[in-house]
Design a protein around this motif. Sequence first.
Motif, PDB file in Angstrom:
ATOM      1  N   UNK A 137      71.969  40.837   5.573  1.00  0.00           N
ATOM      2  CA  UNK A 137      71.697  39.468   6.018  1.00  0.00           C
ATOM      3  C   UNK A 137      71.578  38.530   4.820  1.00  0.00           C
ATOM      4  N   UNK A 138      71.972  37.290   5.044  1.00  0.00           N
ATOM      5  CA  UNK A 138      71.590  36.180   4.160  1.00  0.00           C
ATOM      6  C   UNK A 138      70.503  35.405   4.878  1.00  0.00           C
ATOM      7  N   UNK A 139      69.475  35.004   4.133  1.00  0.00           N
ATOM      8  CA  UNK A 139      68.420  34.165   4.701  1.00  0.00           C
ATOM      9  C   UNK A 139      68.346  32.895   3.867  1.00  0.00           C
ATOM     10  N   UNK A 151      62.358  38.206  12.489  1.00  0.00           N
ATOM     11  CA  UNK A 151      63.769  37.820  12.536  1.00  0.00           C
ATOM     12  C   UNK A 151      64.671  39.034  12.631  1.00  0.00           C
ATOM     13  N   UNK A 152      64.362  40.058  11.857  1.00  0.00           N
ATOM     14  CA  UNK A 152      65.229  41.228  11.771  1.00  0.00           C
ATOM     15  C   UNK A 152      65.192  42.060  13.060  1.00  0.00           C
ATOM     16  N   UNK A 153      64.215  41.805  13.915  1.00  0.00           N
ATOM     17  CA  UNK A 153      64.110  42.517  15.202  1.00  0.00           C
ATOM     18  C   UNK A 153      65.172  42.087  16.214  1.00  0.00           C
ATOM     19  N   UNK A 154      65.723  40.891  16.016  1.00  0.00           N
ATOM     20  CA  UNK A 154      66.641  40.322  17.006  1.00  0.00           C
ATOM     21  C   UNK A 154      67.969  41.075  17.016  1.00  0.00           C
ATOM     22  N   UNK A 198      73.560  32.842  14.139  1.00  0.00           N
ATOM     23  CA  UNK A 198      72.426  32.415  13.325  1.00  0.00           C
ATOM     24  C   UNK A 198      71.146  32.675  14.101  1.00  0.00           C
ATOM     25  N   UNK A 199      70.138  33.205  13.408  1.00  0.00           N
ATOM     26  CA  UNK A 199      68.812  33.388  13.985  1.00  0.00           C
ATOM     27  C   UNK A 199      67.863  32.456  13.244  1.00  0.00           C
ATOM     28  N   UNK A 218      65.955  27.152   7.661  1.00  0.00           N
ATOM     29  CA  UNK A 218      65.735  28.596   7.727  1.00  0.00           C
ATOM     30  C   UNK A 218      66.839  29.211   8.593  1.00  0.00           C
ATOM     31  N   UNK A 219      67.871  29.712   7.976  1.00  0.00           N
ATOM     32  CA  UNK A 219      68.956  30.362   8.711  1.00  0.00           C
ATOM     33  C   UNK A 219      69.057  31.823   8.299  1.00  0.00           C
ATOM     34  N   UNK A 220      68.971  32.689   9.269  1.00  0.00           N
ATOM     35  CA  UNK A 220      69.088  34.135   9.065  1.00  0.00           C
ATOM     36  C   UNK A 220      70.449  34.539   9.618  1.00  0.00           C
TER      37      UNK A 220
END
Length: 290
Positions: free
Chosen positions: A84-86, A102-105, A112-113, A152-154
């Motif tokens: 991932x890029x955050x 975030x990583x749970x999604x 984008x999360x 904040x883009x994951x």
Amino acid sequence: MARILTIIVSYNFEPWIHKCLPSLLDSSYPTDILVVDNNSGDNTTQIIKETFPTVRLIESSENLGFGKANNIGLDIVLKEKYDYAFLVNQDAWLDRDCIANLVKINTDNIGIISPIHYDGTETTLDHGFAVYTKQARTEDSYRICSFVNAAFWFIPNPVIRKVGGFAPIFFHYGEDKDYANRINYYGLNIVLAEEARAYHDRQQRKTDRKAFLKSEFVYHLTEYCNINYTFVKAFTMAVLASLKKMCSSLLKGHTFEAKSYFSIAFRLLVKTSAVYRTRQANKKAFNKIF
């Protein structure tokens, strides 16, 4: 465990550096941190080197703008095979469990999360975020938005490979809206991670007429570049829409605004060839704009 690279584009980062970086270093879910500095005029790079030696620092000799500087980090995500890029704004910080939530999604069909954005008081929703998410729809237990600003883009690695980086036609502002339009073009969604909290310290900013007209130009440029439109529709939504606003302002006797909208339409016309190239590049799957 997923490998995450948090990317911060900095420019005179001093006012927030001691809140932003410690919040990432204290994250309950580990992340590597990259700061791409846009030739700051303060002590940003010295502070990072002396106080945060584990933070990876790239010093640009010029101000590349938000998109191009982030693209340096996105390129590293691909080359070094991060999951991932955050993307995190410099005037921001995270709740300790933000990344863990975030990583749970599940990333199926997700481009984008985003965490939930609070302002710098840590108690009130960020105003822009509240506006952007007002029309969010619920689907498969997630709230889905057409746009959330890139504070904040994951972003999962495969999405970067598919959609590419930020379009260099945008220097600062508009690049996130353009990217969100491309996320939609590729059939992906922007989702909110309800349990993830992050804080964006911009509640004191005020908008004057000059800033408003700048935002109008950026808005119409994103419409011109929007690959969800045909070129004819994009031209209508950008250049002709600006001229329509010019005429409306003239009828109301707002001469300054009318001149400003004429200037916007002219500047958009001058950028037509660059807009065309941007649209062509953005329509190519697995393109890279680095």
